[in-house]
Design a protein around this motif. Structure first.
Motif, PDB file in Angstrom:
ATOM      1  N   LEU A 308       0.828  -1.202   0.000  1.00 28.24           N
ATOM      2  CA  LEU A 308       0.000   0.000   0.000  1.00 28.24           C
ATOM      3  C   LEU A 308       0.867   1.258   0.000  1.00 28.24           C
ATOM      4  CD1 LEU A 308      -3.130   0.236   0.094  1.00 28.24           C
ATOM      5  CD2 LEU A 308      -2.909   0.797   2.509  1.00 28.24           C
ATOM      6  N   PHE A 309       1.950   1.247   0.782  1.00 23.33           N
ATOM      7  CA  PHE A 309       2.873   2.388   0.822  1.00 23.33           C
ATOM      8  C   PHE A 309       3.556   2.619  -0.523  1.00 23.33           C
ATOM      9  CE2 PHE A 309       3.646   2.050   5.677  1.00 23.33           C
ATOM     10  CZ  PHE A 309       2.551   2.876   5.890  1.00 23.33           C
ATOM     11  N   ASP A 310       3.731   1.553  -1.292  1.00 21.84           N
ATOM     12  CA  ASP A 310       4.423   1.667  -2.569  1.00 21.84           C
ATOM     13  C   ASP A 310       3.519   2.194  -3.678  1.00 21.84           C
ATOM     14  OD1 ASP A 310       7.030   1.046  -3.869  1.00 21.84           O
ATOM     15  OD2 ASP A 310       5.760  -0.152  -5.175  1.00 21.84           O
ATOM     16  N   THR A 311       2.201   2.109  -3.494  1.00 21.73           N
ATOM     17  CA  THR A 311       1.293   2.418  -4.591  1.00 21.73           C
ATOM     18  C   THR A 311       0.398   3.633  -4.365  1.00 21.73           C
ATOM     19  OG1 THR A 311      -0.323   0.852  -3.682  1.00 21.73           O
ATOM     20  CG2 THR A 311       1.194   0.017  -5.334  1.00 21.73           C
ATOM     21  N   HIS A 316       7.221  10.981  -4.520  1.00 21.60           N
ATOM     22  CA  HIS A 316       8.314  11.434  -3.656  1.00 21.60           C
ATOM     23  C   HIS A 316       8.336  10.651  -2.351  1.00 21.60           C
ATOM     24  CE1 HIS A 316       7.645  14.703  -6.459  1.00 21.60           C
ATOM     25  NE2 HIS A 316       8.827  15.194  -6.157  1.00 21.60           N
ATOM     26  N   VAL A 317       7.167  10.250  -1.851  1.00 17.80           N
ATOM     27  CA  VAL A 317       7.087   9.456  -0.625  1.00 17.80           C
ATOM     28  C   VAL A 317       7.343   7.989  -0.933  1.00 17.80           C
ATOM     29  CG1 VAL A 317       5.587   8.742   1.268  1.00 17.80           C
ATOM     30  CG2 VAL A 317       5.495  11.106   0.430  1.00 17.80           C
ATOM     31  N   ALA A 318       6.748   7.490  -2.029  1.00 19.59           N
ATOM     32  CA  ALA A 318       6.885   6.077  -2.381  1.00 19.59           C
ATOM     33  C   ALA A 318       8.341   5.704  -2.654  1.00 19.59           C
ATOM     34  CB  ALA A 318       6.023   5.749  -3.596  1.00 19.59           C
ATOM     35  N   GLN A 319       9.153   6.655  -3.122  1.00 17.72           N
ATOM     36  CA  GLN A 319      10.548   6.356  -3.437  1.00 17.72           C
ATOM     37  C   GLN A 319      11.365   5.980  -2.198  1.00 17.72           C
ATOM     38  OE1 GLN A 319      12.564   5.950  -5.902  1.00 17.72           O
ATOM     39  NE2 GLN A 319      11.406   6.541  -7.692  1.00 17.72           N
ATOM     40  N   ILE A 320      10.924   6.381  -1.017  1.00 18.40           N
ATOM     41  CA  ILE A 320      11.653   6.015   0.204  1.00 18.40           C
ATOM     42  C   ILE A 320      10.916   4.936   0.981  1.00 18.40           C
ATOM     43  CG2 ILE A 320      12.786   8.260   0.433  1.00 18.40           C
ATOM     44  CD1 ILE A 320      10.677   9.026   2.507  1.00 18.40           C
ATOM     45  N   ALA A 321       9.854   4.370   0.393  1.00 19.03           N
ATOM     46  CA  ALA A 321       9.129   3.262   1.018  1.00 19.03           C
ATOM     47  C   ALA A 321       9.966   1.980   0.883  1.00 19.03           C
ATOM     48  CB  ALA A 321       7.763   3.100   0.362  1.00 19.03           C
ATOM     49  N   PRO A 322       9.647   0.932   1.667  1.00 24.23           N
ATOM     50  CA  PRO A 322      10.517  -0.268   1.702  1.00 24.23           C
ATOM     51  C   PRO A 322      10.709  -0.952   0.360  1.00 24.23           C
ATOM     52  CG  PRO A 322       9.029  -0.258   3.579  1.00 24.23           C
ATOM     53  CD  PRO A 322       8.607   0.885   2.700  1.00 24.23           C
ATOM     54  N   LEU A 323       9.653  -1.107  -0.451  1.00 20.44           N
ATOM     55  CA  LEU A 323       9.796  -1.860  -1.697  1.00 20.44           C
ATOM     56  C   LEU A 323      10.644  -1.117  -2.714  1.00 20.44           C
ATOM     57  CD1 LEU A 323       6.288  -3.482  -2.210  1.00 20.44           C
ATOM     58  CD2 LEU A 323       8.369  -4.491  -1.311  1.00 20.44           C
TER      59      LEU A 323
END
Length: 601
Positions: A308-311, A316-323
């Motif tokens: 969910l964090f990746d999509t 800009h936020v998703a780029q530092i998410a775990p996936l």
């Protein structure tokens, strides 16, 4: 609870049998390569329509060996064999992890149904996707091998041989993704056996785990490096939302330009990620009511949250998410989005963690019904939600070419430039000389008359023709709303190849989308929709990515977005031209400092 699952699965199997007899268009199978065993040994460039990305992949030798000897299965025989092997492994895994002692027949039935639901979920989401189906073939088998060995209490020679064989089969099938899947397999197995991630400091299990992970890394070293074809550093191939480039890799060589279309990925995955996060929450709640929340269920809920964090957030936020970070840490993972791998394994993890597999299988099938179908309706489930028909545009056009045209175009199609051809069509590959050698000439005021959607006295349309880049025409609205236009009427018909709307030093004032149309007959200044007459759309770039350019090796790419040179698919005879801004930008004008024409001499 198992009855509706059995009925649904039987219908799905009948549908699969019909697909085997009448196979659907399979974009991945258009890739170059030799049939049978030679095809299995070689790495080949693959257009992965699930992620809209380009990568090198090597099909599993065993899959191809079986498929070669079973030609009656049709053109998707390799994937049908892989799906069958994965389903059998998942069924055995569900049975062993469950409690079959009291009611072995019921446990076997539920395990088989759950495995078929997992396979059906993969098919609904990913269609005939070589990468995903190949990856998922051996994952349950490796988990099963580790669980079987750990539950025996001792790791003898036979256990070592079985686990190493299954690891190598996983590595052969999953290629670049094998390392991540091998880690996942060991985590799942240890959680099923209620063991710690590192069993004991000097145990055979820990040593075998390290050997298994090392073995899974070998295909990564063999994978061909994707040649960036001499693309300039400031070029790009895929859509972005203002990020100058993908964040650099932390380990391994970093690509000069991003290959994965992250915006397309997020648009494809957002519905699925929300649905499967809700499904994970429901499964967690059901286990919590029975006070049976296991490590696996916590893992499942955490994986759903990571996807969910990746999509969902902005890029800009998703780029530092775990996936996204994982894709930069493991060399080679920049070629494939980890969110797809997580989404493919999540249903397996959920079904493995739930003590109520029949109920959860029924809920899974209900969740699949919420996944929007492709334009062909639910009878096109073989193409799936993620393998959208729009993602096959370039390959569909390619399949209609004759053999000589296909041979000429093949190096460009099977390259990172595929994403550009998929977005706007194949014509840039055929018009390379015209794109490379077009000269842009300034326009004299006596040759044209220009009107525009706004008449702000500070920004006259005459500024486009004064050959002074310090002056400009602009909307004066400090924003772009998608309804702005410029109307150009020429003194006599011209042979137009391209149009340049030079923004000069106003780098942020490029159009977010741009459409060129020819109007016949030429209207006067009144350009209301009713007065435009016959509108012939010449080209529409949305979103605007930058001017097309061809590398020295003949591969198309996009220049930076402030380079507004709009090439037509073919040379057109134009007398009056409508230029429309079709995008949205809340904080930037649309400006034109100089108007130039790309003409055929």
């Amino acid at each position: 609870m198992a009855v509706p699952v059995i009925i649904f699965v039987l219908c799905a199997l009948l549908f699969e049998a019909l697909l085997a007899l009448f196979p659907t268009f399979n974009a991945d199978n258009l890739g170059p390569g030799m049939p049978g065993l030679e095809f299995a040994r070689a790495w080949r460039p693959l257009i992965n329509t699930s992620s809209n990305s380009f990568l090198y992949w090597r099909p599993d030798f065993l899959h191809s060996l079986i498929a070669t000897n079973l030609p009656w299965l049709g053109q998707n025989s390799e994937l049908i064999v892989a799906s069958a092997l994965g389903t059998i492994g998942a069924a055995l895994l569900f049975y062993i992890v469950g409690d079959p002692k009291e009611r072995p027949l019921r446990a076997a039935l539920q395990s088989t149904c759950a495995a078929l639901v997992w396979t059906l979920t993969l098919r609904t989401l990913f269609g005939f996707d070589h990468v995903i189906i190949g990856c998922m073939t051996w994952l349950p088998w490796l988990v099963l091998g580790v669980v079987w060995s750990l539950r025996r209490g001792s790791l003898n020679t036979s256990s070592f041989i079985v686990i190493l064989f299954l690891t190598w089969r996983l590595a052969s099938s999953a290629n670049q993704l094998a390392f991540g899947l091998a880690i996942l397999a060991w985590v799942l197995a240890l959680a099923c056996c209620d063991r710690h991630l590192w069993p004991t400091a000097n145990s055979r299990a820990g040593i075998l785990m390290l050997i298994s992970l090392a073995l899974s890394l070998l295909p990564l070293a063999q994978a061909p490096y994707v040649n960036t074809q001499g693309f300039p550093v400031d070029s790009h191939l895929v859509s972005h939302d203002g990020l100058p480039a993908m964040v650099r890799a932390l380990v391994g060589e970093s690509p000069r330009i991003p290959f994965i279309n992250r915006l397309w990925l997020k648009e494809s995955l957002k519905d699925c990620s929300v649905i499967f996060f809700a499904l994970s929450a429901i499964a967690f709640y059901l286990c919590h009511r029975r006070r049976a929340v296991s490590k696996l269920m916590w893992y499942a809920l955490g994986l759903a949250l990571i996807i969910l964090f990746d999509t969902l957030p902005i890029e800009h936020v998703a780029q530092i998410a775990p996936l996204a970070a994982l894709g930069r840490i493991i060399p080679g993972y920049f070629l494939y989005p980890c969110a797809y791998l997580g989404l493919a394994t999540l249903p397996l993890l959920l079904l493995l963690a739930s003590p109520q597999r029949a109920l959860l299988s029924t809920i899974c099938l209900g969740a699949l019904a919420l996944v929007p179908p492709t334009s062909g309706g639910y009878m096109q489930l073989a193409l799936g939600k993620l393998v959208d028909l729009a993602s096959q545009r370039a390959l569909a056009e390619y399949s209609l070419l004759n053999a000589s045209e296909q041979q000429t175009l093949q190096p460009v199609i099977y390259s990172p430039s595929y994403t550009i051809l998929n977005a706007i069509g194949l014509w840039p590959a055929f018009e390379q000389d015209r794109i490379k050698h077009t000269d842009f000439m300034p326009v004299r005021a006596e040759e044209v008359s220009i009107t525009a959607s706004t008449t702000d006295p500070r920004y006259s349309t005459s500024a486009m023709l004064d050959r002074d880049e310090a002056t400009r025409w602009a909307t004066g609205r400090a924003s772009q709303h998608g309804d702005e236009w410029i109307y150009i009427k020429f003194a006599k018909p011209i042979q137009l190849s391209a149009l340049e709307l030079d923004v000069a030093g106003y780098f942020t004032d490029f159009p977010r989308g741009v459409r060129l149309s020819a109007l016949t007959p030429c209207p006067e200044a009144n350009l209301s929709p009713e007065a435009r007459g016959n509108v012939h759309e010449l080209v529409h770039y949305w979103p605007w990515e930058g001017a097309l350019e061809i590398s020295k090796f003949g591969f198309p790419y996009f220049q930076p977005q402030h380079q507004v040179r709009i090439f037509l698919p073919k040379v057109e005879t134009i007398e009056c031209l409508l230029v429309e801004q079709t995008g949205f930008a809340p904080q930037h004008d649309w400006s034109v400092a100089e108007l130039r024409l790309g003409l055929v001499q």
